[in-house]
Design a protein around this motif. Structure first.
Motif, mmCIF file in Angstrom:
data_model
loop_
_atom_site.group_PDB
_atom_site.id
_atom_site.type_symbol
_atom_site.label_atom_id
_atom_site.label_comp_id
_atom_site.label_asym_id
_atom_site.label_seq_id
_atom_site.Cartn_x
_atom_site.Cartn_y
_atom_site.Cartn_z
ATOM 1 N N TYR A 159 0.817 -1.217 0.000
ATOM 2 C CA TYR A 159 0.000 0.000 0.000
ATOM 3 C C TYR A 159 0.848 1.263 0.000
ATOM 4 O O TYR A 159 0.567 2.216 -0.724
ATOM 5 C CB TYR A 159 -0.969 -0.010 1.184
ATOM 6 C CG TYR A 159 -2.022 -1.064 1.034
ATOM 7 C CD1 TYR A 159 -3.138 -0.831 0.241
ATOM 8 C CD2 TYR A 159 -1.894 -2.304 1.648
ATOM 9 C CE1 TYR A 159 -4.107 -1.807 0.078
ATOM 10 C CE2 TYR A 159 -2.858 -3.272 1.489
ATOM 11 C CZ TYR A 159 -3.954 -3.014 0.702
ATOM 12 O OH TYR A 159 -4.903 -3.988 0.524
ATOM 13 N N ILE A 160 1.914 1.274 0.789
ATOM 14 C CA ILE A 160 2.778 2.460 0.813
ATOM 15 C C ILE A 160 3.600 2.540 -0.471
ATOM 16 O O ILE A 160 3.842 3.632 -0.989
ATOM 17 C CB ILE A 160 3.666 2.503 2.080
ATOM 18 C CG1 ILE A 160 4.342 3.861 2.261
ATOM 19 C CG2 ILE A 160 4.686 1.401 2.092
ATOM 20 C CD1 ILE A 160 3.446 4.946 2.685
ATOM 21 N N GLU A 161 4.003 1.395 -1.013
ATOM 22 C CA GLU A 161 4.745 1.409 -2.275
ATOM 23 C C GLU A 161 3.858 1.903 -3.415
ATOM 24 O O GLU A 161 4.306 2.656 -4.280
ATOM 25 C CB GLU A 161 5.285 0.008 -2.604
ATOM 26 C CG GLU A 161 6.316 -0.515 -1.623
ATOM 27 C CD GLU A 161 7.612 0.276 -1.617
ATOM 28 O OE1 GLU A 161 7.901 1.002 -2.583
ATOM 29 O OE2 GLU A 161 8.348 0.169 -0.618
ATOM 30 N N ARG A 162 2.587 1.511 -3.422
ATOM 31 C CA ARG A 162 1.653 1.985 -4.447
ATOM 32 C C ARG A 162 1.453 3.490 -4.312
ATOM 33 O O ARG A 162 1.399 4.221 -5.292
ATOM 34 C CB ARG A 162 0.325 1.240 -4.313
ATOM 35 C CG ARG A 162 -0.802 1.729 -5.193
ATOM 36 C CD ARG A 162 -0.572 1.468 -6.672
ATOM 37 N NE ARG A 162 -0.374 0.091 -6.969
ATOM 38 C CZ ARG A 162 -1.295 -0.730 -7.438
ATOM 39 N NH1 ARG A 162 -2.506 -0.293 -7.646
ATOM 40 N NH2 ARG A 162 -0.997 -1.971 -7.700
ATOM 41 N N PHE A 163 1.330 3.981 -3.066
ATOM 42 C CA PHE A 163 1.176 5.418 -2.846
ATOM 43 C C PHE A 163 2.374 6.180 -3.407
ATOM 44 O O PHE A 163 2.213 7.178 -4.112
ATOM 45 C CB PHE A 163 1.017 5.722 -1.356
ATOM 46 C CG PHE A 163 1.196 7.178 -1.021
ATOM 47 C CD1 PHE A 163 0.221 8.106 -1.361
ATOM 48 C CD2 PHE A 163 2.348 7.619 -0.395
ATOM 49 C CE1 PHE A 163 0.399 9.456 -1.072
ATOM 50 C CE2 PHE A 163 2.531 8.957 -0.104
ATOM 51 C CZ PHE A 163 1.554 9.879 -0.445
ATOM 52 N N PHE A 164 3.588 5.704 -3.111
ATOM 53 C CA PHE A 164 4.783 6.394 -3.607
ATOM 54 C C PHE A 164 4.872 6.321 -5.134
ATOM 55 O O PHE A 164 5.310 7.267 -5.779
ATOM 56 C CB PHE A 164 6.058 5.821 -2.981
ATOM 57 C CG PHE A 164 6.290 6.295 -1.583
ATOM 58 C CD1 PHE A 164 6.004 7.592 -1.208
ATOM 59 C CD2 PHE A 164 6.821 5.445 -0.624
ATOM 60 C CE1 PHE A 164 6.228 8.037 0.078
ATOM 61 C CE2 PHE A 164 7.043 5.877 0.665
ATOM 62 C CZ PHE A 164 6.743 7.173 1.017
ATOM 63 N N GLY A 165 4.462 5.198 -5.724
ATOM 64 C CA GLY A 165 4.484 5.086 -7.177
ATOM 65 C C GLY A 165 3.572 6.108 -7.836
ATOM 66 O O GLY A 165 3.955 6.780 -8.794
ATOM 67 N N VAL A 166 2.364 6.257 -7.306
ATOM 68 C CA VAL A 166 1.432 7.241 -7.845
ATOM 69 C C VAL A 166 1.922 8.655 -7.561
ATOM 70 O O VAL A 166 1.865 9.541 -8.418
ATOM 71 C CB VAL A 166 0.016 7.020 -7.263
ATOM 72 C CG1 VAL A 166 -0.918 8.162 -7.633
ATOM 73 C CG2 VAL A 166 -0.542 5.691 -7.734
ATOM 74 N N PHE A 167 2.438 8.874 -6.355
ATOM 75 C CA PHE A 167 2.932 10.200 -5.987
ATOM 76 C C PHE A 167 4.070 10.642 -6.909
ATOM 77 O O PHE A 167 4.076 11.757 -7.408
ATOM 78 C CB PHE A 167 3.404 10.199 -4.529
ATOM 79 C CG PHE A 167 3.971 11.505 -4.071
ATOM 80 C CD1 PHE A 167 3.141 12.570 -3.794
ATOM 81 C CD2 PHE A 167 5.333 11.654 -3.920
ATOM 82 C CE1 PHE A 167 3.672 13.791 -3.379
ATOM 83 C CE2 PHE A 167 5.867 12.856 -3.505
ATOM 84 C CZ PHE A 167 5.034 13.929 -3.233
ATOM 85 N N GLN A 168 5.008 9.731 -7.154
ATOM 86 C CA GLN A 168 6.162 10.080 -8.000
ATOM 87 C C GLN A 168 5.762 10.266 -9.460
ATOM 88 O O GLN A 168 6.231 11.186 -10.130
ATOM 89 C CB GLN A 168 7.250 9.000 -7.910
ATOM 90 C CG GLN A 168 7.886 8.852 -6.564
ATOM 91 C CD GLN A 168 8.882 9.968 -6.259
ATOM 92 O OE1 GLN A 168 9.034 10.935 -6.981
ATOM 93 N NE2 GLN A 168 9.564 9.805 -5.129
ATOM 94 N N SER A 169 4.898 9.386 -9.976
ATOM 95 C CA SER A 169 4.600 9.441 -11.409
ATOM 96 C C SER A 169 3.516 10.454 -11.757
ATOM 97 O O SER A 169 3.518 10.977 -12.870
ATOM 98 C CB SER A 169 4.178 8.065 -11.907
ATOM 99 O OG SER A 169 2.989 7.646 -11.252
#
Length: 174
Positions: A159-169
């Motif tokens: 969940y946190i990795e998905r959040f960072f992926g969306v945040f970065q991209s």
């Protein structure tokens, strides 16, 4: 019962567990780890504060250091509640340090008003410092289980990795 081609096709289309096993056998472990496991359904907790996932990432924003001599990247450390998928605490700093983690946890507890039953983190370097080790022991006394994710398995804190992926991209790209 006779096994026919149509019964296998029906089983492949209706039974996801069977299809996952067939794909893992047919295409191998690398295919399974790369293509199936990242999209596997995760067990979502039923109640808020059951599980918090924490992690940090360098952002795509640059700023001056304190003496204004060079440009550096900022780090975002975030805490997400798995049930609500809400960011409950965060901290922005020049680097991912123990103080960054402590500030984010403090903000999360102040915002939510309670501690979770489990915290999932990676093997961050600040986790070996005296302050974090003391915090972990104090949280264990209060009933909070702090567990490190498996090395090389980012899906363990998906969940946190998905959040960072969306945040970065998405967000940082703007």
């Amino acid at each position: 019962k006779t096994i026919s081609e149509s019964s296998i096709k029906q089983l492949m289309s209706n039974d996801n567990k069977f299809r996952t096993l067939v794909d893992a056998y047919r295409y191998g472990k690398k295919y399974f780890n790369d293509a199936v496991l990242p999209h596997a359904v995760r067990n979502v907790t039923q109640f808020p504060a059951n599980v918090w996932m924490i992690d940090g990432t360098p952002m795509q924003f640059y700023c001056w250091n304190e003496s204004r001599t060079k440009m550096i990247r900022l780090y975002l450390f975030a805490i997400i509640d798995v049930c609500s998928r809400k960011v409950v605490g965060l901290d922005v700093s020049y680097s991912e340090t123990r103080f960054n983690i402590l500030n984010a946890l403090k903000l999360a507890v102040m915002n939510e008003g309670y501690l979770p039953s489990e915290i999932v983190s990676d093997n961050f370097s600040a986790g070996k410092t005296e302050e974090i080790l003391d915090l972990k022991s104090q949280m264990t006394k209060l009933g909070v289980a702090w567990r490190n994710s498996k090395v090389g398995n980012a899906q363990d804190k998906s969940y946190i990795e998905r959040f960072f992926g969306v945040f970065q991209s998405v967000e940082c790209a703007l």
